[in-house]
Design a protein around this motif. Structure first.
Motif, PDB file in Angstrom:
ATOM      1  N   LEU A  30     -12.139  -6.692 -18.662  1.00  0.00           N
ATOM      2  CA  LEU A  30     -11.266  -5.544 -18.833  1.00  0.00           C
ATOM      3  C   LEU A  30     -11.068  -4.821 -17.504  1.00  0.00           C
ATOM      4  CD1 LEU A  30      -9.639  -3.733 -20.726  1.00  0.00           C
ATOM      5  CD2 LEU A  30     -11.726  -2.390 -21.106  1.00  0.00           C
ATOM      6  N   ALA A  31     -12.163  -4.617 -16.783  1.00  0.00           N
ATOM      7  CA  ALA A  31     -12.064  -3.941 -15.487  1.00  0.00           C
ATOM      8  C   ALA A  31     -11.152  -4.711 -14.540  1.00  0.00           C
ATOM      9  CB  ALA A  31     -13.452  -3.772 -14.873  1.00  0.00           C
ATOM     10  N   ALA A  32     -11.275  -6.014 -14.527  1.00  0.00           N
ATOM     11  CA  ALA A  32     -10.437  -6.834 -13.646  1.00  0.00           C
ATOM     12  C   ALA A  32      -8.974  -6.780 -14.072  1.00  0.00           C
ATOM     13  CB  ALA A  32     -10.930  -8.280 -13.664  1.00  0.00           C
ATOM     14  N   ALA A  33      -8.729  -6.729 -15.378  1.00  0.00           N
ATOM     15  CA  ALA A  33      -7.358  -6.682 -15.877  1.00  0.00           C
ATOM     16  C   ALA A  33      -6.670  -5.377 -15.532  1.00  0.00           C
ATOM     17  CB  ALA A  33      -7.357  -6.890 -17.384  1.00  0.00           C
ATOM     18  N   LEU A  34      -7.439  -4.298 -15.502  1.00  0.00           N
ATOM     19  CA  LEU A  34      -6.854  -2.980 -15.263  1.00  0.00           C
ATOM     20  C   LEU A  34      -6.793  -2.610 -13.778  1.00  0.00           C
ATOM     21  CD1 LEU A  34      -8.563  -0.942 -18.130  1.00  0.00           C
ATOM     22  CD2 LEU A  34      -6.408  -2.200 -18.172  1.00  0.00           C
ATOM     23  N   ALA A  35      -7.587  -3.268 -12.967  1.00  0.00           N
ATOM     24  CA  ALA A  35      -7.683  -2.907 -11.554  1.00  0.00           C
ATOM     25  C   ALA A  35      -6.342  -2.882 -10.814  1.00  0.00           C
ATOM     26  CB  ALA A  35      -8.665  -3.844 -10.845  1.00  0.00           C
ATOM     27  N   PRO A  36      -5.399  -3.811 -11.078  1.00  0.00           N
ATOM     28  CA  PRO A  36      -4.153  -3.808 -10.308  1.00  0.00           C
ATOM     29  C   PRO A  36      -3.286  -2.565 -10.502  1.00  0.00           C
ATOM     30  CG  PRO A  36      -4.501  -5.948 -11.346  1.00  0.00           C
ATOM     31  CD  PRO A  36      -5.497  -5.005 -11.941  1.00  0.00           C
ATOM     32  N   VAL A  37      -3.350  -1.924 -11.664  1.00  0.00           N
ATOM     33  CA  VAL A  37      -2.440  -0.807 -11.918  1.00  0.00           C
ATOM     34  C   VAL A  37      -3.048   0.553 -11.586  1.00  0.00           C
ATOM     35  CG1 VAL A  37      -1.126  -2.018 -13.687  1.00  0.00           C
ATOM     36  CG2 VAL A  37      -3.135  -0.673 -14.359  1.00  0.00           C
ATOM     37  N   VAL A  38      -4.357   0.632 -11.504  1.00  0.00           N
ATOM     38  CA  VAL A  38      -5.009   1.935 -11.327  1.00  0.00           C
ATOM     39  C   VAL A  38      -4.589   2.629 -10.031  1.00  0.00           C
ATOM     40  CG1 VAL A  38      -7.223   3.094 -10.976  1.00  0.00           C
ATOM     41  CG2 VAL A  38      -6.963   1.412 -12.820  1.00  0.00           C
ATOM     42  N   PRO A  39      -4.687   1.983  -8.858  1.00  0.00           N
ATOM     43  CA  PRO A  39      -4.402   2.708  -7.617  1.00  0.00           C
ATOM     44  C   PRO A  39      -2.927   2.967  -7.357  1.00  0.00           C
ATOM     45  CG  PRO A  39      -4.904   0.419  -7.130  1.00  0.00           C
ATOM     46  CD  PRO A  39      -5.149   0.606  -8.601  1.00  0.00           C
ATOM     47  N   LYS A  40      -2.041   2.309  -8.073  1.00  0.00           N
ATOM     48  CA  LYS A  40      -0.615   2.498  -7.788  1.00  0.00           C
ATOM     49  C   LYS A  40       0.116   3.257  -8.890  1.00  0.00           C
ATOM     50  CE  LYS A  40       0.585  -2.217  -9.372  1.00  0.00           C
ATOM     51  NZ  LYS A  40       1.204  -3.496  -8.953  1.00  0.00           N
ATOM     52  N   THR A  41      -0.634   3.971  -9.723  1.00  0.00           N
ATOM     53  CA  THR A  41      -0.036   4.837 -10.732  1.00  0.00           C
ATOM     54  C   THR A  41      -0.047   6.275 -10.211  1.00  0.00           C
ATOM     55  OG1 THR A  41      -0.743   3.412 -12.555  1.00  0.00           O
ATOM     56  CG2 THR A  41      -0.218   5.700 -13.097  1.00  0.00           C
ATOM     57  N   TYR A  42       1.126   6.905 -10.201  1.00  0.00           N
ATOM     58  CA  TYR A  42       1.269   8.232  -9.621  1.00  0.00           C
ATOM     59  C   TYR A  42       1.956   9.193 -10.590  1.00  0.00           C
ATOM     60  CZ  TYR A  42       0.587   5.739  -5.186  1.00  0.00           C
ATOM     61  OH  TYR A  42       0.101   4.941  -4.176  1.00  0.00           O
ATOM     62  N   GLU A  43       1.440  10.395 -10.696  1.00  0.00           N
ATOM     63  CA  GLU A  43       2.183  11.480 -11.315  1.00  0.00           C
ATOM     64  C   GLU A  43       3.362  11.792 -10.398  1.00  0.00           C
ATOM     65  OE1 GLU A  43       3.577  15.437 -11.617  1.00  0.00           O
ATOM     66  OE2 GLU A  43       2.147  14.888 -10.045  1.00  0.00           O
ATOM     67  N   LEU A  44       4.488  12.220 -10.963  1.00  0.00           N
ATOM     68  CA  LEU A  44       5.735  12.362 -10.213  1.00  0.00           C
ATOM     69  C   LEU A  44       5.589  13.184  -8.940  1.00  0.00           C
ATOM     70  CD1 LEU A  44       8.830  12.078  -9.911  1.00  0.00           C
ATOM     71  CD2 LEU A  44       9.028  14.138 -11.347  1.00  0.00           C
ATOM     72  N   THR A  45       5.016  14.380  -9.026  1.00  0.00           N
ATOM     73  CA  THR A  45       4.951  15.233  -7.832  1.00  0.00           C
ATOM     74  C   THR A  45       4.029  14.630  -6.778  1.00  0.00           C
ATOM     75  OG1 THR A  45       3.168  16.635  -8.734  1.00  0.00           O
ATOM     76  CG2 THR A  45       5.438  17.289  -9.193  1.00  0.00           C
ATOM     77  N   GLU A  46       2.999  13.928  -7.218  1.00  0.00           N
ATOM     78  CA  GLU A  46       2.112  13.230  -6.288  1.00  0.00           C
ATOM     79  C   GLU A  46       2.887  12.151  -5.541  1.00  0.00           C
ATOM     80  OE1 GLU A  46      -2.187  10.909  -6.518  1.00  0.00           O
ATOM     81  OE2 GLU A  46      -0.818  10.846  -8.237  1.00  0.00           O
ATOM     82  N   PHE A  47       3.728  11.406  -6.258  1.00  0.00           N
ATOM     83  CA  PHE A  47       4.532  10.365  -5.638  1.00  0.00           C
ATOM     84  C   PHE A  47       5.532  10.965  -4.644  1.00  0.00           C
ATOM     85  CE2 PHE A  47       8.176   7.403  -5.635  1.00  0.00           C
ATOM     86  CZ  PHE A  47       7.530   6.232  -5.237  1.00  0.00           C
ATOM     87  N   LEU A  48       6.171  12.060  -5.047  1.00  0.00           N
ATOM     88  CA  LEU A  48       7.157  12.691  -4.171  1.00  0.00           C
ATOM     89  C   LEU A  48       6.531  13.161  -2.863  1.00  0.00           C
ATOM     90  CD1 LEU A  48       9.174  14.853  -6.747  1.00  0.00           C
ATOM     91  CD2 LEU A  48       9.923  12.733  -5.642  1.00  0.00           C
ATOM     92  N   VAL A  49       5.395  13.832  -2.951  1.00  0.00           N
ATOM     93  CA  VAL A  49       4.784  14.440  -1.769  1.00  0.00           C
ATOM     94  C   VAL A  49       3.981  13.429  -0.955  1.00  0.00           C
ATOM     95  CG1 VAL A  49       3.105  16.152  -0.978  1.00  0.00           C
ATOM     96  CG2 VAL A  49       4.729  16.735  -2.796  1.00  0.00           C
ATOM     97  N   ASP A  50       3.121  12.665  -1.626  1.00  0.00           N
ATOM     98  CA  ASP A  50       2.171  11.815  -0.904  1.00  0.00           C
ATOM     99  C   ASP A  50       2.741  10.463  -0.497  1.00  0.00           C
ATOM    100  OD1 ASP A  50       0.515  13.908  -1.451  1.00  0.00           O
ATOM    101  OD2 ASP A  50      -0.828  12.818  -2.789  1.00  0.00           O
TER     102      ASP A  50
END
Length: 251
Positions: free
Chosen positions: A103-123
């Motif tokens: 499960l951890a391996a399956a979820l690892a690809p999406v965890v670091p590249k998921t952004y809340e909108l304002t986080e994506f806009l600014v960062d």
């Protein structure tokens, strides 16, 4: 840059204008936005109610649907935090229970590249200018996860402060939860209603005409309270304010 819009169940069902605003805003900033039709609930409601094992298939499905994209953007801080903070925790719990690291391996690809909108806009995009919007006074309450989940607390007010023609006023008790909390509002309805009433009272004390936040789950609870109390304020998602500016936000 090609990103996927994770709209979330609440927005897809009740607030489609927020999704349209996100697409309009990101497209103006040169981002190619896809909407994967196979997306479903991230499992936050199940997980927060104690059904962790039942959440795991939803989390795996999320990874299957969104794994190919460069970034995943959501206009919901709480759902973003579910992926970024609680998916890894689920994976580790599964491993601790002797069910391996699948499960951890399956979820690892999406965890670091998921952004809340304002986080994506600014960062990620480096947006600094909010454009021009000759709108009435607004007040912005960071939602309960604004200073915690996703670590995005300062970003929404920063973006709103950058909108020319918009008067941003401080909200008393901004760090206090509005009382929604997902299933908390169902299990503890009296407490939830009292917290919502306090939040609306604080918002009305500012004299602002619009209450802005970065999560429609919170705004749904606050807006319902406003309706019951006969308030003249309007709850509006930050995406809809930024997308309505006359000039595009600039990096």
């Amino acid at each position: 840059m090609r990103v996927a819009l994770f709209l979330t169940c609440v927005n897809d069902t009740l607030y489609p204008d927020t999704g349209r605003a996100v697409v309009k805003l990101l497209t103006r900033l040169g981002v190619e936005v896809d909407f994967p039709m196979a997306q479903t609930c991230c499992g936050q409601a199940h997980y927060n109610t104690g059904y962790r094992h039942e959440t795991e298939p939803l989390a795996r499905h999320f990874s299957d649907v969104f794994g190919e994209y460069e970034a995943i953007v959501t206009p919901s801080g709480s759902c973003g935090a579910m992926v970024r903070e609680l998916y890894p925790r689920m994976g580790e719990r599964a491993r601790a229970e002797g069910r391996g690291g699948g499960l951890a391996a399956a979820l690892a690809p999406v965890v670091p590249k998921t952004y809340e909108l304002t986080e994506f806009l600014v960062d990620v995009l480096g947006v600094r200018s909010g454009g021009h919007n000759p709108a009435p006074g607004h007040t912005h309450p960071p939602p309960a996860r604004g200073r915690g989940g996703g670590g995005r607390g300062a970003r929404p007010p920063r973006l709103l402060h950058a909108v020319q023609g918009l008067e941003l006023v401080e909200l008393p008790g901004a760090e206090e939860c509005c009382g929604f909390g997902g299933t908390f509002a169902l299990k503890n309805s009296d407490v939830s209603a009292a917290m919502g009433t306090d939040k609306v009272g604080n918002a009305e004390s500012t004299g602002a005409e619009v209450l802005c936040a970065a999560d429609n789950s919170c705004l749904m609870h606050i807006g319902g309270t406003m309706t019951r109390l006969g308030s003249g304020m309007r709850p509006v998602h930050i995406a809809e304010i930024l997308a309505s500016t006359e000039e595009e936000p600039a990096a």
